[in-house]
Each structure stands twice: as C-alpha cells, then as structure tokens.
Design an enzyme around this catalytic site. Structure first.
Site, PDB file in Angstrom:
ATOM      1  N   CYS A 145      23.650  13.179  20.694  1.00 29.85           N
ATOM      2  CA  CYS A 145      22.846  14.188  20.582  1.00 29.85           C
ATOM      3  C   CYS A 145      23.625  14.069  18.879  1.00 29.85           C
ATOM      4  O   CYS A 145      24.539  14.465  18.501  1.00 29.85           O
ATOM      5  CB  CYS A 145      23.325  14.974  20.938  1.00 29.85           C
ATOM      6  SG  CYS A 145      22.715  14.516  22.677  1.00 29.85           S
ATOM      7  N   ARG A 151      21.865   8.094  15.311  1.00 32.43           N
ATOM      8  CA  ARG A 151      23.291   7.766  16.450  1.00 32.43           C
ATOM      9  C   ARG A 151      22.207   7.856  17.616  1.00 32.43           C
ATOM     10  O   ARG A 151      22.915   8.042  18.639  1.00 32.43           O
ATOM     11  CB  ARG A 151      23.335   9.845  16.717  1.00 32.43           C
ATOM     12  CG  ARG A 151      24.192   9.561  15.610  1.00 32.43           C
ATOM     13  CD  ARG A 151      24.438  11.645  15.557  1.00 32.43           C
ATOM     14  NE  ARG A 151      25.804  12.089  16.225  1.00 32.43           N
ATOM     15  CZ  ARG A 151      26.772  11.691  16.483  1.00 32.43           C
ATOM     16  NH1 ARG A 151      26.926  11.505  15.716  1.00 32.43           N
ATOM     17  NH2 ARG A 151      27.440  12.586  17.117  1.00 32.43           N
ATOM     18  N   TRP A 184      20.010  12.589  23.380  1.00 33.79           N
ATOM     19  CA  TRP A 184      19.959  11.824  23.928  1.00 33.79           C
ATOM     20  C   TRP A 184      20.212  12.301  25.746  1.00 33.79           C
ATOM     21  O   TRP A 184      21.363  12.798  25.558  1.00 33.79           O
ATOM     22  CB  TRP A 184      21.208  11.097  22.860  1.00 33.79           C
ATOM     23  CG  TRP A 184      20.924   9.751  23.705  1.00 33.79           C
ATOM     24  CD1 TRP A 184      20.394   8.099  23.266  1.00 33.79           C
ATOM     25  CD2 TRP A 184      22.136   9.045  24.916  1.00 33.79           C
ATOM     26  NE1 TRP A 184      21.152   7.800  23.870  1.00 33.79           N
ATOM     27  CE2 TRP A 184      22.004   7.310  25.242  1.00 33.79           C
ATOM     28  CE3 TRP A 184      23.522   9.242  25.685  1.00 33.79           C
ATOM     29  CZ2 TRP A 184      22.253   6.862  25.674  1.00 33.79           C
ATOM     30  CZ3 TRP A 184      23.598   8.398  26.361  1.00 33.79           C
ATOM     31  CH2 TRP A 184      23.639   7.217  26.377  1.00 33.79           C
ATOM     32  N   ASN A 207      26.257  19.176  21.822  1.00 34.83           N
ATOM     33  CA  ASN A 207      26.059  17.618  21.968  1.00 34.83           C
ATOM     34  C   ASN A 207      26.973  17.619  22.843  1.00 34.83           C
ATOM     35  O   ASN A 207      28.391  18.545  22.989  1.00 34.83           O
ATOM     36  CB  ASN A 207      26.930  16.965  20.102  1.00 34.83           C
ATOM     37  CG  ASN A 207      27.118  15.553  21.098  1.00 34.83           C
ATOM     38  OD1 ASN A 207      26.762  14.615  21.470  1.00 34.83           O
ATOM     39  ND2 ASN A 207      27.505  14.858  19.484  1.00 34.83           N
ATOM     40  N   GLY A 208      27.394  16.506  24.379  1.00 32.86           N
ATOM     41  CA  GLY A 208      28.555  16.546  24.932  1.00 32.86           C
ATOM     42  C   GLY A 208      27.446  16.398  26.401  1.00 32.86           C
ATOM     43  O   GLY A 208      26.372  17.199  26.568  1.00 32.86           O
ATOM     44  N   GLU A 221      30.133 -11.362  20.191  1.00 30.26           N
ATOM     45  CA  GLU A 221      29.501 -10.580  19.840  1.00 30.26           C
ATOM     46  C   GLU A 221      28.412 -11.132  19.267  1.00 30.26           C
ATOM     47  O   GLU A 221      27.601  -9.774  19.534  1.00 30.26           O
ATOM     48  CB  GLU A 221      30.658 -10.337  18.688  1.00 30.26           C
ATOM     49  CG  GLU A 221      30.641  -9.374  17.576  1.00 30.26           C
ATOM     50  CD  GLU A 221      29.916  -8.139  18.079  1.00 30.26           C
ATOM     51  OE1 GLU A 221      30.347  -7.789  18.456  1.00 30.26           O
ATOM     52  OE2 GLU A 221      29.029  -7.943  16.668  1.00 30.26           O
ATOM     53  N   LYS A 242      25.158  -8.386  20.226  1.00 28.37           N
ATOM     54  CA  LYS A 242      24.059  -7.993  19.279  1.00 28.37           C
ATOM     55  C   LYS A 242      23.080  -8.302  19.950  1.00 28.37           C
ATOM     56  O   LYS A 242      21.722  -7.522  19.655  1.00 28.37           O
ATOM     57  CB  LYS A 242      24.265  -9.016  18.268  1.00 28.37           C
ATOM     58  CG  LYS A 242      24.214  -8.055  16.409  1.00 28.37           C
ATOM     59  CD  LYS A 242      25.625  -6.972  16.212  1.00 28.37           C
ATOM     60  CE  LYS A 242      25.870  -6.451  16.987  1.00 28.37           C
ATOM     61  NZ  LYS A 242      27.219  -5.439  16.781  1.00 28.37           N
ATOM     62  N   GLU A 293      21.074  -5.892  22.222  1.00 29.44           N
ATOM     63  CA  GLU A 293      21.304  -4.568  22.115  1.00 29.44           C
ATOM     64  C   GLU A 293      20.518  -4.141  20.840  1.00 29.44           C
ATOM     65  O   GLU A 293      19.544  -3.868  20.985  1.00 29.44           O
ATOM     66  CB  GLU A 293      22.718  -3.951  21.549  1.00 29.44           C
ATOM     67  CG  GLU A 293      23.432  -4.969  20.572  1.00 29.44           C
ATOM     68  CD  GLU A 293      24.128  -2.761  19.787  1.00 29.44           C
ATOM     69  OE1 GLU A 293      25.119  -3.953  18.730  1.00 29.44           O
ATOM     70  OE2 GLU A 293      24.360  -2.072  19.891  1.00 29.44           O
ATOM     71  N   HIS A 346      30.915 -23.656  36.465  1.00 33.10           N
ATOM     72  CA  HIS A 346      31.974 -22.851  37.413  1.00 33.10           C
ATOM     73  C   HIS A 346      30.771 -22.148  37.836  1.00 33.10           C
ATOM     74  O   HIS A 346      31.122 -20.866  38.486  1.00 33.10           O
ATOM     75  CB  HIS A 346      33.146 -22.563  37.018  1.00 33.10           C
ATOM     76  CG  HIS A 346      34.104 -23.479  36.696  1.00 33.10           C
ATOM     77  ND1 HIS A 346      34.645 -24.666  37.544  1.00 33.10           N
ATOM     78  CD2 HIS A 346      34.788 -23.672  35.356  1.00 33.10           C
ATOM     79  CE1 HIS A 346      36.023 -25.000  37.320  1.00 33.10           C
ATOM     80  NE2 HIS A 346      35.552 -24.663  35.537  1.00 33.10           N
ATOM     81  N   LYS A 391      24.741   5.535  18.212  1.00 36.18           N
ATOM     82  CA  LYS A 391      25.264   4.803  17.861  1.00 36.18           C
ATOM     83  C   LYS A 391      26.533   5.740  18.052  1.00 36.18           C
ATOM     84  O   LYS A 391      27.549   4.391  18.050  1.00 36.18           O
ATOM     85  CB  LYS A 391      25.067   5.567  16.333  1.00 36.18           C
ATOM     86  CG  LYS A 391      26.383   5.301  15.580  1.00 36.18           C
ATOM     87  CD  LYS A 391      26.460   3.775  14.989  1.00 36.18           C
ATOM     88  CE  LYS A 391      27.324   2.988  14.272  1.00 36.18           C
ATOM     89  NZ  LYS A 391      27.393   1.676  13.813  1.00 36.18           N
TER      90      LYS A 391
HETATM   91  O1  M6R Z   1      32.400   4.159  17.351  1.00 36.81           O
HETATM   92  P1  M6R Z   1      33.447   2.662  18.237  1.00 36.81           P
HETATM   93  O2  M6R Z   1      33.788   1.430  16.868  1.00 36.81           O
HETATM   94  O3  M6R Z   1      34.184   3.309  18.808  1.00 36.81           O
HETATM   95  O4  M6R Z   1      32.025   2.244  18.598  1.00 36.81           O
HETATM   96  C1  M6R Z   1      32.382   1.094  19.742  1.00 36.81           C
HETATM   97  C2  M6R Z   1      31.085   0.873  20.805  1.00 36.81           C
HETATM   98  O5  M6R Z   1      30.173   2.100  20.979  1.00 36.81           O
HETATM   99  C3  M6R Z   1      30.602  -0.412  19.473  1.00 36.81           C
HETATM  100  O6  M6R Z   1      31.272  -1.162  18.307  1.00 36.81           O
HETATM  101  C4  M6R Z   1      29.116  -0.351  20.114  1.00 36.81           C
HETATM  102  O7  M6R Z   1      29.151  -1.275  20.937  1.00 36.81           O
HETATM  103  C5  M6R Z   1      27.894  -1.334  18.939  1.00 36.81           C
HETATM  104  N1  M6R Z   1      26.779  -0.796  19.285  1.00 36.81           N
HETATM  105  C6  M6R Z   1      28.253  -2.396  19.253  1.00 36.81           C
HETATM  106  O8  M6R Z   1      26.990  -3.133  18.185  1.00 36.81           O
END
Ligand code: M6R
Length: 611
Positions: free
Chosen positions: A2, A27, A74, A100-101, A484, A488, A491, A507, A606
């Site tokens: 949020c 966010r 959110w 937020n929270g 990684e 990507k 997501e 395996h 985010k």
């Molecule tokens: O702000 P942070 O680096 O702590 O965030 C960690 C993860 O939430 C963040 O890297 C997330 O996996 C990204 N959306 C990946 O692209």
C-alpha cells in the site's frame, strides 16, 4: 504494498494527493482512494482498480479541500473493492484513516467494538483503527491521546494517516514497522510512505521511527515518542534528482533501470578501491583482519532478487576468501532458530531496506548480539538506520517492481566484499587482486556493450514467446544466475519457469521436457562448460529448444544450442553480473510481447512490507 500520502496546507489537496499516489503506483496496488476536508465534512472518493479510475470519478464529482489523505491499497484483508479501499471511516464519518501494514489483533478489537455498538462495513483490518480512535475520542480523550491510545492497543505494523472532522487543520500520522516520512514544505506539509510521493514539493523530510506519532498543520510539525514527549529530529535531505524517479523518455521504468546499469556499476566502484591499489575501501566499514578473525560465522540474509545477489556473495566469499557462509531466505530465517551469537556477522541485503521479513531477520540477529552489515539501496530506510554498518548500493530509486539495477548493484557489492575479505585474510595475491580489479573497472563498458544488443534479445523473444514452460539451467554461479532469470520471467511475463542446477535435471525434472519447452542454458563458467553442455544435449535430445548464454569466443556451444547470446569475456567471478543482463531484457520483451503491464505486474508489490 500500500501507499500512503497526506497533505495539509494552503493549496487544494486533491491534485497533490493524486500526484503523490501516482508516484507510489510502482509499489503495487489494486484500489485507490482519497479523503479531504470539504465544507465542514470529510468527503471520500475511492475505487477499485487504477488511479486513473479514481481520477475519472473525481472528474465527475470533484472534491476540494486543504487537508487530505490518499491511499493505494494492496489487498490483504478482503478483496479489492470499493468497500475495502481506503480511506476507511469511523461510524459517523468523523474520522478517516489510511493505513499501510497489517493490524494483527483487529478481530479482537472488532468484536469488542461491535459489542459497544460499532458497525463494521468493510472486511479490512484498518476499519478497526478508525473506530477505535473514534471510540477513545468520544469517550473524552483529545484526538492526539485517542491516537496514542489506539496505537498502544493495536498489534502489527502500520503507517497511518488520520484526519478528524473536528480538526479541519490537522493531520496525524503514526508508524510502526512500516515506512513513513514527513515532507517539510512552506506553509504546507506532507506525509508519505515513500519519498517519490512528495519529491515534487520538497526534498526536506523527517524520517519517522517506530512508535512515533506526528501532528501536522500547514505551519508546524510536532513529533512525539511513544511516551508522548515531543522530540526534535534532524532534517534529512533527499539528494535524488527528480528525473531519477521519472521515466525520462523510456517506455517503462524497468527498461530505463536496465539501461542505467553501466552508470550504477560505475558508481558502486568509484572510490571503493584504495588509492594505493592495496585493497578495497568499503566506505567507512572497517572489517579488517582482526575483526574478520574474530568472526565465528557469516550469514547472508535476504528475499527474492536480493537473496540471489546474496547467493553470489556466499559462493564467492567461500570460494575466493575461503570462509564458510550461510545463506538464508529472510522469510525462513526466524523460524529455524538460527544459531547466532556475538561472533556472528549477518549481512542483510535489501533494495528497499523495508522488506518486512528481512527487517525482522535483522532485528532477531541484533537481539542475539550479532553484528549486522546492511547492503542497502534506499538511503534512510529502516534497515539502513538499524544496521551496525551500511554499504549503500548507490542504484538510485528503483521504481519497477522487477528488480534489475538493484541486483547489479548488490552483486557488485558482493564482488567488493569478497575482494576485501580475501585481501584482508591474505587469500589472494596482490596480482590476482589487480587482475580482478581491472576487470571490474571494465564492467560498466561491458554492460553497455550487452545493452547495445537489446534488438538481438527482442528477436529471441519473438521466436520463443509461445514456449509453454521455460527452464533455466546452469552450474555453480551460472545456476544462481538461472534462479534470478527465472524469477524475472515469472514475475513480469507470468510464464511458468523453473531454475535448475543443470546436474539435477536427471533426478526428476527432465520428465517435464517436451517440444514446447524452452531451456535457457547459462554456460559462462569455463570449468563447468562441458558438464552443462552434456545437460543441454540431454534436453535437446528430448525435443526442447535451447537458448544459451555463453562467454564470447566459446563457439562450441553453437553445436548444441538453437541460439546463443554471447556476453563479453570477463573474469569468471564477475560473469553473473553480465550473464544476467540478457535475462532481464528477455523477461522484459516477453512480458511486453504478451501485453503485460511490465512495471506493475499482477499481484506483486515493489516493497513487501508485510510478512
Ligand atoms: O527491497 P528488497 O530488496 O528487500 O526486496 C526483496 C524482494 O522482494 C525483491 O527482490 C523481489 O523479489 C523483486 N520483485 C524481484 O524482482
């Protein structure tokens, strides 16, 4: 997660709130709303969906007022809907709250207040806050005391913005475990859950700490600790350019951030090698031989992309500096009762510095006496403020949900840490150090070289966009890069993809390989090349298409892969940074090709400020 914005001043709050909310869109959110004090009443406008929907509603039914709060939600408690969007009102619309929270004990509060006659309309945890403030206020407390009493009662995390009909000139804010800043203006003041929301208006902010409550009018800001004592805070100057939080001509923040990587890597290397070439200078962090010998164990703890950057760190520190490192997902760390003591160094890696799990892991480590080194991007964030030492990753604001430049910056930090520890502990010779240092200084131009080949990746996207499943495989550092790359693609492209250590395919997962499968084989590590090539041949034999990412000059791979993307030659330990760039571009173009909202992927936020 949020986003919270608030305004009190001489101007109409609505455009300022909308502008602020639009800067927080990155966010992640699924509904939005604003409330202003207008003609003796608090009036609310809110809606499911994008801020544009909110603006459309406000166009038809305009609101005006010199004090207001705004929110992007959110969903956690209750579906995205008009009812559940914030601001949330108290019973007779006297008090409006944005939050937020997560309020963990909201059910108990709700039951208690329902017995007192309060009527709950939404499914949110936030509504309990609005009613509880109202309850205390109506039982005779002044409004500030009612807020203090409420925050004393609620458990969980919150950044709150509160307005009350009886106080048309004041805005109240409170924070615990959820970021909140106060923007200091001239005859106007602001609250926000993140800097970009207020950067158009001011660069001077107060960083609010846990359990603090603030009272804002147009001319005054009062901040109180949890004992209601007024406290003085230092003004924090935000030094980003406004453009850093704008798209600057790029179609998406993600693309802009991918193209910023040469600059970001350069920035991370600048002034971090000692002038006499005798080693690495990690800003003010000492971590010298004596301190290092005193450390019994090292943990690297993070989430998501930052976790993968941490895995690169673990691999390199173990292999180059020859000391064991535990790497842990922050979201799991607390639950395994980790063996931490005063001789433990915990390195927490985070772009935002606000990720709830990472923050909680760090606090647990500190509570057990560990020394915490934060590798953090967001200056002034909670992790940066609470860690014993901070190595800033200097990537500037990262707006796109998919982390790109932050990863490159974090990985560069891991290179520097590795070299530093290896040199302090005499694990590499001075010549080896100089070789790696020189190669590192080449990285910005090598990244640039890869970026000029973005059209090649775009062509690969056209060829492979219809793949049903995507496997990313590699060994050693290439396996970490695969993780990684796969994250990507998941997501932002919403394509099912899995990273596998290439040797693990046999395996089990190889059973899933069929003709519609794309396998991205990362083969930058020369010593593992032959082994991974055997795995590539195995998947080819079962009909998969293979796109390889290899080091320039290694033409043999062309015999086995359908397509190859070559990264420039570099030292083996630096290859993860380069090999990841084509993966970022691939995910970007596939997501675009599938018509997805690249910067705001579905269901994601985010900064994950709830556990
Ligand atoms: O702000 P942070 O680096 O702590 O965030 C960690 C993860 O939430 C963040 O890297 C997330 O996996 C990204 N959306 C990946 O692209």
């Amino acid at each position: 997660m949020c986003g919270v914005v608030g305004y009190v001043g001489k101007n109409n709050a609505i455009p300022i709130l909308i502008n602020g909310l639009s800067k927080l869109e990155y966010r992640g959110y699924d509904s939005a709303g604003v409330a202003v004090f207008d003609c003796g009443k608090i009036k609310i406008c809110k809606t499911k969906g994008r801020i544009q929907n909110l603006q459309d509603k406000l166009f038809v039914n305009p609101l005006k007022g010199k004090i207001g709060i705004g929110h992007t939600r959110w969903a956690t408690h209750g579906i995205p809907s008009y009812r559940n969007a914030h601001p949330q009102f108290s019973d007779d619309s006297k008090i409006a709250v944005v939050h937020n929270g997560i309020i963990e004990n909201y059910m108990a509060i709700k039951e208690e207040l329902e017995q007192k006659g309060y009527n709950f309309i939404s499914e949110t945890d936030t509504e309990s806050v609005a009613h509880l403030i109202d309850y205390y206020y109506k039982s005779g407390m002044d409004i500030l005391d009612a807020v203090f009493k409420t925050v004393e009662r609620i458990e969980g995390s919150y950044a709150l913005g509160i307005i009350c009909r009886d106080f048309p000139n004041q805005l109240i804010a409170a924070r615990k475990d959820s970021p909140l800043v106060i923007g200091i203006g001239k005859e106007e003041n602001f609250i926000a859950s993140d800097m970009p929301a207020i950067l158009n208006y001011t660069r001077d902010v107060y960083l609010i700490d846990d359990n603090e409550v603030a009272l804002l009018t147009a001319d005054e800001i009062k901040i109180f600790d949890q004992n209601k004592n007024e406290i003085k805070k230092e003004v924090f100057k935000v030094d980003w350019d406004i453009e850093a939080a704008e798209k600057s001509g790029y179609d998406h923040f993600m693309l802009k951030e991918i193209f910023e990587q040469p600059k970001v890597v350069k920035e991370n290397l600048s002034r971090r090698f000692k002038e006499d070439d005798s080693g690495v200078q990690l800003d003010t962090i000492k971590l010298d031989k004596k301190e290092l010998l005193d450390i019994g164990q090292i943990y690297i703890v993070a989430c998501g992309t930052a976790y993968y950057a941490g895995l690169v760190g673990k691999y390199l520190i173990e292999r180059v500096a020859r000391i064991p490192v535990n790497s842990e997902l922050a979201s799991e760390f607390r639950y395994k009762q980790p063996l931490i003591d005063e001789k433990t160094l915990v390195i927490v890696v985070s772009q935002s510095g606000e990720t709830a799990d990472t923050l909680a892991a760090m606090r647990l480590a500190k509570a057990n006496g560990a020394r915490v080194l934060g590798v953090v991007n967001a200056v002034g964030s909670s992790i940066a403020r609470e860690a014993d030492d901070v190595l800033y990753t200097l990537a500037g604001p990262e707006i796109a949900v998919a982390s790109t430049k932050a990863f490159s910056a974090q990985v560069t930090a891991m290179f520097l840490l590795t070299l530093h520890i290896a040199m302090e502990l005499d694990k590499i010779s001075h010549d080896e150090f100089l070789t790696i240092k020189n190669e590192m200084e080449n990285l910005p131009s090598l990244v640039n070289n890869i970026l000029t080949k973005a059209p090649v990746i775009k062509r690969f996207m056209q060829k492979y966009i219809n793949s049903k499943n995507v496997f990313y495989i590699g060994r050693g550092l290439d396996y970490i890069v695969s993780m990684e790359g796969s994250l990507k693609l998941k997501e932002i492209a919403y394509l099912h993809s899995e990273p596998y250590a290439a040797g693990e395919l046999k395996h089990g997962p190889i059973a899933l390989i069929e003709e519609s499968t794309l396998v991205i084989g990362v083969v930058t590590q020369e010593e593992l090349f032959e082994k991974t090539v055997s795995n590539i041949r195995e998947v080819k034999a079962r009909g998969a298409k293979v796109l390889a990412i290899a080091m320039k000059g290694n033409r043999e791979i062309e015999k086995y892969a359908d397509d190859v993307f070559y990264i420039p030659r570099t030292h083996w330990m630096l290859a993860p940074l380069l090999a990841n760039i084509p993966q970022q571009l691939f995910a970007y173009y596939v997501a675009l090709g599938l018509g997805n909202d690249v910067d705001k992927p579905r269901n994601l936020a985010k900064s994950v400020t709830v556990e």
